[in-house]
Design an enzyme around this catalytic site. Structure first.
Site, PDB file in Angstrom:
ATOM      1  N   SER A 182       0.841  -1.193   0.000  1.00 49.38           N
ATOM      2  CA  SER A 182       0.000   0.000   0.000  1.00 49.38           C
ATOM      3  C   SER A 182       0.886   1.256   0.000  1.00 49.38           C
ATOM      4  O   SER A 182       1.818   1.329  -0.799  1.00 49.38           O
ATOM      5  CB  SER A 182      -0.931  -0.054   1.213  1.00 49.38           C
ATOM      6  OG  SER A 182      -1.971   0.875   1.091  1.00 49.38           O
ATOM      7  N   ASP A 431      -8.349  -5.889  -5.509  1.00 45.87           N
ATOM      8  CA  ASP A 431      -8.037  -4.696  -4.721  1.00 45.87           C
ATOM      9  C   ASP A 431      -8.366  -3.440  -5.518  1.00 45.87           C
ATOM     10  O   ASP A 431      -7.812  -3.219  -6.593  1.00 45.87           O
ATOM     11  CB  ASP A 431      -6.536  -4.728  -4.392  1.00 45.87           C
ATOM     12  CG  ASP A 431      -6.068  -3.499  -3.628  1.00 45.87           C
ATOM     13  OD1 ASP A 431      -6.925  -2.785  -3.072  1.00 45.87           O
ATOM     14  OD2 ASP A 431      -4.838  -3.275  -3.581  1.00 45.87           O
ATOM     15  N   HIS A 456      -5.717  -6.695  -1.463  1.00 47.70           N
ATOM     16  CA  HIS A 456      -4.726  -5.681  -1.064  1.00 47.70           C
ATOM     17  C   HIS A 456      -3.493  -6.345  -0.437  1.00 47.70           C
ATOM     18  O   HIS A 456      -3.556  -6.872   0.654  1.00 47.70           O
ATOM     19  CB  HIS A 456      -5.393  -4.711  -0.091  1.00 47.70           C
ATOM     20  CG  HIS A 456      -4.724  -3.365  -0.011  1.00 47.70           C
ATOM     21  ND1 HIS A 456      -4.399  -2.620  -1.120  1.00 47.70           N
ATOM     22  CD2 HIS A 456      -4.326  -2.633   1.064  1.00 47.70           C
ATOM     23  CE1 HIS A 456      -3.832  -1.475  -0.737  1.00 47.70           C
ATOM     24  NE2 HIS A 456      -3.772  -1.465   0.583  1.00 47.70           N
TER      25      HIS A 456
END
Lengths: 496, 496
Positions: A182, A431, A456
Site C-alpha cells: 500500500s 483490490d 490488497h
C-alpha cells in the site's frame, strides 16, 4: 441524491480513510473510519511478534540546515536476526501510516522467506506514526509540527537508518531489499528509484503510485469496489446500489428506528453515519477480499465479498434493501460474533494514527469521485473545496502536483523503460487500489505481477496451509526474482 | 611549515573557495578568494548575453509543509527561444553557486548546438545566488535563512520550474536535457538520477560527485594541481615547491618589503595573505588550463600553466624563488596588463556569492589535504576542527555523510551498472577536480568522456576557431550521444 453527497470525498489508502462527508452544508470531518476500526480491534495493535524493538536517533529535517532541523527524535524499528548471517541480505519493510508492530504482524511473507536468504529483517516505523512521534503528544498539534510529516522525509529517514544499521553491524556489503504494501509499497518503489545506492531492489505490493494528478481516472477506485461486488453477484450489486435511496428517505424522526435496525449502541444523529458505516464495510471488504480467513482490519472469512453477497442474495425477499445491506455489513463488523451493538459514530482517535489526513491534505492528493457505474451514491470532486477544507483544518493548502513532480508517474512506461531496475509491482485485481498501480511490465527488471484473484497486498501476508495455487505461484516468482537481484549483486561485487 | 599551516583547508569548487587559513592560532576565515577575484573583473558579471530574463515564483521549502514553507521567492532564469520550435528539445542549465548571467556567458556550448536541435535554452539560477535570494539582503544573515540553501532544494526548484515552463509553453512532450559544469554538473547528474521523469539525460561536465566521504583521497586535488605544473616543467614545480620556505622566513619587519615586491596596493598584514594570493593563482590557472585564450575567472592565455612555468623557467637564475613565483602569479592576476597594483587582502563580498561557504559547512563536506607529493605547503584536515569552525560561524554542524546518503557515490560503478541511464560525465584531466569525477564508463549509457588536455568544463565553453581537434571531437561525441537520447525518446513516444 447528488445534492446530499456531492462533496463526499473518500480517500482510502491502506486503510487510512479521509472522509469529507457532507449533508446539506459542506462539512468536512476528520478523521474517519480507520481509527474507529482499529479501536475495536485493539489486539491487532499489540501483536506478539518475533522482533526486537529498537529506537534510532533521527534528524527532524533532512532537507534544511537550520539549528532546529537537527532536533533528534527516536524512530522505532524492529529487528529479527534469528536467520541472519553477517554479509547476507537485509530485508527492510518501509513502514507506512500506522504502528509498525501491526505491519510486521501482517507481513508474514518476510518471516517466511528469511531462512532461505539468511536475511536480517528490519521493519522501520514511518515518522509521526506509532511511537515515532517527533514532538511526542504534540506531534499533531498544528502544521508547525506536522509540517515534517511527508514521504520525502520518510524516505530519507530510511536511508539514514539503513546506513547506520549496516555500519553498526559491520555488514556494509549486505545487499538491502525493500518491501512494502500500500503506501508502504509506494515508499518501497520510490526508495529504489531515489536511493538505488541503498537498496538493490524493491517489492512494491499494491502500491498505487499512479493514483495522482489524473493519471488514473478519479472514479476508478469506487468503480473497482463495485465491480468486485458485481462479479460476485449482479443482484447483490443492485441491492446495495438501490439501498442508498431507502436510507436517504429516512427522516429525522426515523433515526430512532434506524438506530435500532442497525443495532447502534447509541442513537445515531444523522443518516450519514449509517451511510459511512456501510460504505466502510464494502470498501474494506473489497480490499481484504483474501482467499483465506484473515484478521487484518477485522476478522473476515475467505473471499468475504462472496460471503457478503451470499447474505444479500439469500435474505428473505420481503426484507427491505437497507436491512439486507445491514446484514451484509455485519459480516465485516461482526464476523467473530463478539459485538453486542455497533458504534456507528465513533470518531475518537485513540491511536494517534490520523497523520494520513494531514498527508492527504498536503502531498498525497488523490481525488476520488463516484461514477454512475458504481454501487455508491454519485459524488463529484472539487479541488477548490478540498483545498479550502485543508486550509481550514490545517492552515496550509495541498500541493496538488507535487507527488508527480517529485516522484513522476506520468508516462511511467516511457520514462522508466530506459531507466531504473529491480522493482516488482505486485497487485491483486480484487483490490480497488490496483487500478492506480503498475499492472504491466515496464522493462526486463521493472516487472508487474498481477493476480486476478488477489486483494490488497495478499502476497505479503503469512503463508497458510490453505493458500490457493495462484498465490503460492506469485510468491514463488517474487522469491525467484529477488534471488536473481541478490545473485547479480554478489556477482557484480566480485567483479569489482 | 606544517605547524604554520596545519589547519589550512581549501575547498574549491568551480571557483568558490572556502579558505580556512591559519597562522599559529587556528583562525578560519570565510570567505576567500572567489569574491575578490570576481570583484576585480566586474565586467564578467554583467556580460551581454542573448537571453531574456524571467523570474519564477518558487516555494521556499519543498520538503516541509509548514505555513512558512509556502513562502514565495522569485527565482531568476534566462531564456533563449530564437532556435526553438514547439515540441523540440529543451536544454536546461542547472545553475550553480553564482550569478546565472555569468554561467550563461561562459557556457557557449549550448548556444552553439541549439540550432542543430531547434532547442529552447533555459539557464536557471540556483537559489540563494545572484538575484535569486529568498530573503533579499537578509538571505545570508544566519542559519535560519541560509538553512534553505542546499542542493536538494535546488534540484526540486529545477523540477518545479521546468514542469511549469513546459506547461506554459504548451510543450509538455518536449524532451528536457540538463547541462551543468562543476557544482552545476553535479546537480545535472543528480537531477537525471533523481528526476528521470523530468530530464531524459544529463551532460555533467567536470562534476566531482565522488569528492565526498573519502571516496576520492583527500590529497588528490592538490596532487593534481601540482602534477599539472610538474608536467609543464619539473623545474617550475620545484621552484614553486621551495618558494614557500622563503616566504615563511620573512619576519614581521620584512612585510613592507614583501608588499613592495608583490606590488601590493596596501601593505600586507601577514605573510599568509601573500601565500593565499599565490595559492589561488596556481589553483585557478590549473583549473582554467584551457587550450585557447579565455576569460572566465580572469583573462588568461592558451595553456596558461605552460606560460606560467615559462616565466619561472626563463627568469634570471639569480632572482629569488619568491620573486619568480610572484612573476608567474602575475600572469594570472594581470595578463591584461591593466593592474597597477594588487589587492592581496581584499576579502569583501560585493556579489553575494559567499553561499558556498555555507554549503561547504553543511552538506558539501569535501575534506582536502596537501600531501608531500604536492608543491604546496603540507596540510592536514581535522574534521572536528572543521566542524567546530562551522558551528562557530553558522551555529550548525556539517552533516558529514549526508551527500553520499542522499546521492550515493560509494561503489558507484556497481550501483549504477544496472540502474539509470543517459548521463555523460565529461572531464579534462588537467582539471584538478577530475580526480573526484567519474572517469570510466559505468554502462552503455552512463559514459565518461575524458580529454587528456582538457581543463575545468572546457567542453561547455563557446567554440572558437582555434579549438584543438580533441576538443572538437569531444563536443561532437557529446552532440551525437544527446542526439541519440532524443531520438530514442521520440521513438518511444510513438510506440506508446
Amino acid at each position: 441524491m447528488a445534492s446530499l453527497s456531492s462533496f463526499l470525498l473518500l480517500l482510502i489508502l491502506l486503510f487510512a480513510i479521509t472522509l469529507a462527508s457532507s449533508a446539506a452544508s459542506v462539512k468536512t470531518y476528520f478523521p474517519g473510519i480507520f481509527q474507529s476500526s482499529l479501536k475495536k480491534n485493539d489486539k491487532n495493535l499489540k501483536p506478539k511478534i518475533p522482533y526486537e524493538t529498537h529506537y534510532f536517533p533521527q534528524n527532524l529535517d533532512h532537507f534544511t540546515f537550520q539549528p532546529k532541523s537537527y532536533k533528534i527524535f527516536y524512530q522505532k524499528y524492529l529487528l529479527n536476526s534469528q536467520y541472519w548471517q553477517k554479509g547476507a541480505p537485509i530485508f527492510v519493510y518501509t513502514g507506512n501510516e500506522g504502528d509498525i508492530d501491526w505491519f510486521a504482524a501482517n507481513t508474514g511473507f518476510l518471516l517466511d522467506i528469511a531462512p532461505k536468504f539468511h536475511a536480517l529483517l528490519v521493519f522501520i516505523e514511518h515518522r509521526f506514526y506509532g511511537e515515532s512521534k517527533p514532538f511526542g503528544k504534540n506531534s499533531y498539534k498544528s502544521a508547525k509540527t506536522l509540517g515534517y510529516l511527508n514521504s520525502q522525509q520518510a524516505l530519507a529517514d530510511f536511508a539514514v537508518l539503513i546506513r547506520s544499521l549496516k555500519q553498526n553491524l559491520s555488514s556494509e556489503t549486505s545487499p538491502v531489499v525493500v518491501f512494502g504494501g500500500s503506501y508502504g509499497g509506494m515508499l518501497a518503489a520510490w526508495f529504489r528509484l531515489k536511493y538505488p545506492h541503498t537498496a538493490i531492489g524493491a517489492l512494491a505490493s499494491s502500491a498505487p503510485i499512479l493514483q495522482f494528478d489524473g493519471i488514473t481516472p478519479w472514479s476508478s477506485f469506487y468503480d473497482a469496489v463495485s465491480q468486485d461486488f458485481k462479479d460476485a453477484s449482479l443482484n447483490c450489486y443492485e441491492v446495495i446500489n438501490s439501498s442508498w435511496t431507502e436510507l436517504e428517505s429516512i427522516s429525522k424522526e426515523g433515526l430512532a428506528e434506524l438506530s435500532r435496525d442497525f443495532r447502534a449502541c447509541k442513537k445515531v444523529s444523522s443518516i450519514y453515519s449509517a451511510r459511512d458505516w456501510l460504505w466502510e464495510a464494502f470498501v474494506y471488504t473489497a480490499m481484504m477480499n483474501y482467499p483465506t480467513e484473515s484478521n487484518f482490519m477485522k476478522p473476515l472469512p475467505a473471499y468475504p465479498v462472496k460471503e457478503m453477497c451470499k447474505i444479500i442474495d439469500e435474505s428473505s425477499p420481503g426484507a427491505s434493501k437497507l436491512s439486507r445491506v445491514f446484514e451484509a455489513a455485519s459480516l465485516y463488523y461482526n464476523y467473530s460474533q463478539a459485538e453486542k451493538c455497533f458504534e456507528l459514530e465513533d470518531e475518537t482517535d485513540d491511536h494517534g494514527l490520523s497523520g494520513w489526513n494531514w498527508q492527504a491534505c498536503t502531498e498525497m492528493v488523490m481525488p476520488m469521485t463516484v461514477s454512475n457505474k458504481s454501487m455508491f451514491p454519485p459524488s463529484s470532486f472539487s479541488y477548490k473545496e478540498f483545498a479550502d477544507d485543508c486550509m481550514k483544518n490545517y492552515g496550509v493548502r495541498p500541493r496538488q502536483h507535487w507527488i508527480t513532480t517529485e516522484f513522476g508517474g506520468k508516462n511511467i512506461e516511457q520514462v522508466l523503460k530506459r531507466f531504473g531496475s529491480n522493482i516488482i509491482f505486485s497487485n491483486g485485481l480484487q483490490d480497488p487500489w490496483s487500478r492506480g498501480s503498475v499492472l504491466k511490465n515496464i522493462s526486463g527488471s521493472l516487472v508487474a505481477l498481477v493476480a486476478e484473484k488477489g486483494a490488497h497486498h495478499t502476497d505479503l501476508r503469512p503463508a497458510t496451509g490453505k493458500d490457493p495455487d495462484w498465490l503460492i505461484e506469485q510468491r514463488k516468482q517474487e522469491v525467484e526474482i529477488i534471488h536473481k537481484w541478490i545473485s547479480d549483486y554478489y556477482l557484480d561485487m566480485k567483479q569489482e
